[in-house]
Design a protein around this motif. Structure first.
Motif, PDB file in Angstrom:
ATOM      1  N   ALA A 111       0.829  -1.205   0.000  1.00  0.00           N
ATOM      2  CA  ALA A 111       0.000   0.000   0.000  1.00  0.00           C
ATOM      3  C   ALA A 111       0.857   1.246   0.000  1.00  0.00           C
ATOM      4  O   ALA A 111       0.544   2.245  -0.645  1.00  0.00           O
ATOM      5  N   ARG A 112       1.975   1.188   0.763  1.00  0.00           N
ATOM      6  CA  ARG A 112       2.845   2.362   0.798  1.00  0.00           C
ATOM      7  C   ARG A 112       3.445   2.618  -0.568  1.00  0.00           C
ATOM      8  O   ARG A 112       3.577   3.747  -1.011  1.00  0.00           O
ATOM      9  N   ARG A 113       3.827   1.519  -1.239  1.00  0.00           N
ATOM     10  CA  ARG A 113       4.377   1.695  -2.582  1.00  0.00           C
ATOM     11  C   ARG A 113       3.338   2.280  -3.518  1.00  0.00           C
ATOM     12  O   ARG A 113       3.621   3.157  -4.335  1.00  0.00           O
ATOM     13  N   THR A 114       2.103   1.795  -3.395  1.00  0.00           N
ATOM     14  CA  THR A 114       1.033   2.320  -4.235  1.00  0.00           C
ATOM     15  C   THR A 114       0.800   3.799  -3.950  1.00  0.00           C
ATOM     16  O   THR A 114       0.617   4.615  -4.855  1.00  0.00           O
ATOM     17  N   GLY A 160       3.491   5.753  -5.430  1.00  0.00           N
ATOM     18  CA  GLY A 160       3.332   5.800  -6.876  1.00  0.00           C
ATOM     19  C   GLY A 160       2.299   6.819  -7.295  1.00  0.00           C
ATOM     20  O   GLY A 160       2.497   7.559  -8.260  1.00  0.00           O
ATOM     21  N   ARG A 161       1.189   6.889  -6.552  1.00  0.00           N
ATOM     22  CA  ARG A 161       0.158   7.885  -6.871  1.00  0.00           C
ATOM     23  C   ARG A 161       0.682   9.298  -6.650  1.00  0.00           C
ATOM     24  O   ARG A 161       0.397  10.207  -7.429  1.00  0.00           O
ATOM     25  N   GLU A 162       1.459   9.465  -5.591  1.00  0.00           N
ATOM     26  CA  GLU A 162       2.001  10.787  -5.302  1.00  0.00           C
ATOM     27  C   GLU A 162       2.979  11.224  -6.390  1.00  0.00           C
ATOM     28  O   GLU A 162       2.998  12.387  -6.811  1.00  0.00           O
ATOM     29  N   ALA A 180       2.623  14.406  -8.908  1.00  0.00           N
ATOM     30  CA  ALA A 180       3.674  15.415  -9.066  1.00  0.00           C
ATOM     31  C   ALA A 180       4.059  15.573 -10.533  1.00  0.00           C
ATOM     32  O   ALA A 180       4.293  16.689 -11.019  1.00  0.00           O
ATOM     33  N   GLU A 181       4.124  14.459 -11.246  1.00  0.00           N
ATOM     34  CA  GLU A 181       4.467  14.515 -12.669  1.00  0.00           C
ATOM     35  C   GLU A 181       3.410  15.281 -13.460  1.00  0.00           C
ATOM     36  O   GLU A 181       3.727  16.062 -14.360  1.00  0.00           O
TER      37      GLU A 181
END
Length: 247
Positions: free
Chosen positions: A16-19, A22-24, A28-29
């Motif tokens: 979940a932290r990786r997800t 990834g969303r963050e 930002a992109e």
């Protein structure tokens, strides 16, 4: 028992932290793409003729997708200006500890490598002279901070009286005007106007910068980011434009 309880970690595990990261990162992109597109379009068309729909299309998003990040055009404009400020702060932080006017000269060098950003600033600064422009208050505050900061820079290096009998307060608007004026001439005719060299020529006329200054920290007693923010008026609440008075 909720679904979160049934899964033990409740979404807080490594996956979940990786997800979440990834969303963050994706967010930002997308923000960066929107701001870059906005800068390009403002430089090409001016702020008033730049629509959110056009920015979204340039950034490869739907307009609804853009509105998720910047709900209004005014907030997008603030984002553009804040992004420029962060870039200048990053550049100046590398120059912390050098003499004040040397730092200004290095910012001019940096701006000579990014004509698109300088063009955007120049267009916005010119547009902001109209009373109803959303960036007018931003630039009014910015230039007040610039003039005050320039006066401190000149006093630290040149004393209370400059060549010709000018005080630092009287010379500060001239220094800011040279910075912005050189940028405009350089944008129009870069082959003829060597902006960094011309700025150093002006410093030589002032008789400042040749080993006469103190380090940024010595004068302001602050860290690199704070030094520049205080000295050149950087940051979202008011700062310089390019170089010290423009992007």
């Amino acid at each position: 028992m909720t679904a979160r309880d049934q899964h033990g970690s409740g979404g807080g595990g490594p996956g979940a932290r990786r997800t979440g990261r990834g969303r963050e990162a994706q967010r930002a992109e997308r923000r960066a793409a929107i701001l870059e597109a906005a800068m390009e379009l403002i430089a090409e068309r001016g702020y008033r003729r730049t629509s959110l729909a056009a920015v979204a299309e340039r950034a490869g998003l739907t307009q609804q997708g853009l509105l998720h990040h910047f709900p209004t055009k005014e907030l997008l404009l603030v984002g553009v200006l804040e992004t420029r400020d962060r870039w200048d702060l990053a550049s100046a932080a590398a120059a912390a500890g050098t003499r004040h006017t040397d730092t200004l000269a290095q910012l001019v060098d940096y701006n000579a490598t990014r004509p698109g950003v300088v063009r955007t600033y120049t267009v916005l600064a010119a547009d902001s002279v109209t009373e109803d422009h959303p960036a007018r208050a931003f630039f009014e505050s910015r230039f007040r901070a610039v003039r005050a900061g320039m006066a401190e820079v000149l006093r630290a290096e040149c004393g209370d009286t400059l060549p010709g009998g000018l005080t630092p307060e009287r010379a500060a608007p001239l220094l800011a005007a040279v910075l912005d004026g050189l940028q405009l001439q350089w944008l129009l005719d870069p082959e003829e106007v060597e902006m960094p060299a011309a700025f150093r020529d002006f410093l030589a006329l002032l008789g400042c910068g040749e080993g006469r200054g103190e380090g940024l920290g010595e004068t302001l007693g602050e860290g690199p980011g704070e030094e520049l923010d205080e000295e050149l008026g950087e940051g979202p609440d008011g700062g310089t434009g390019a170089g010290p008075s423009a992007p």
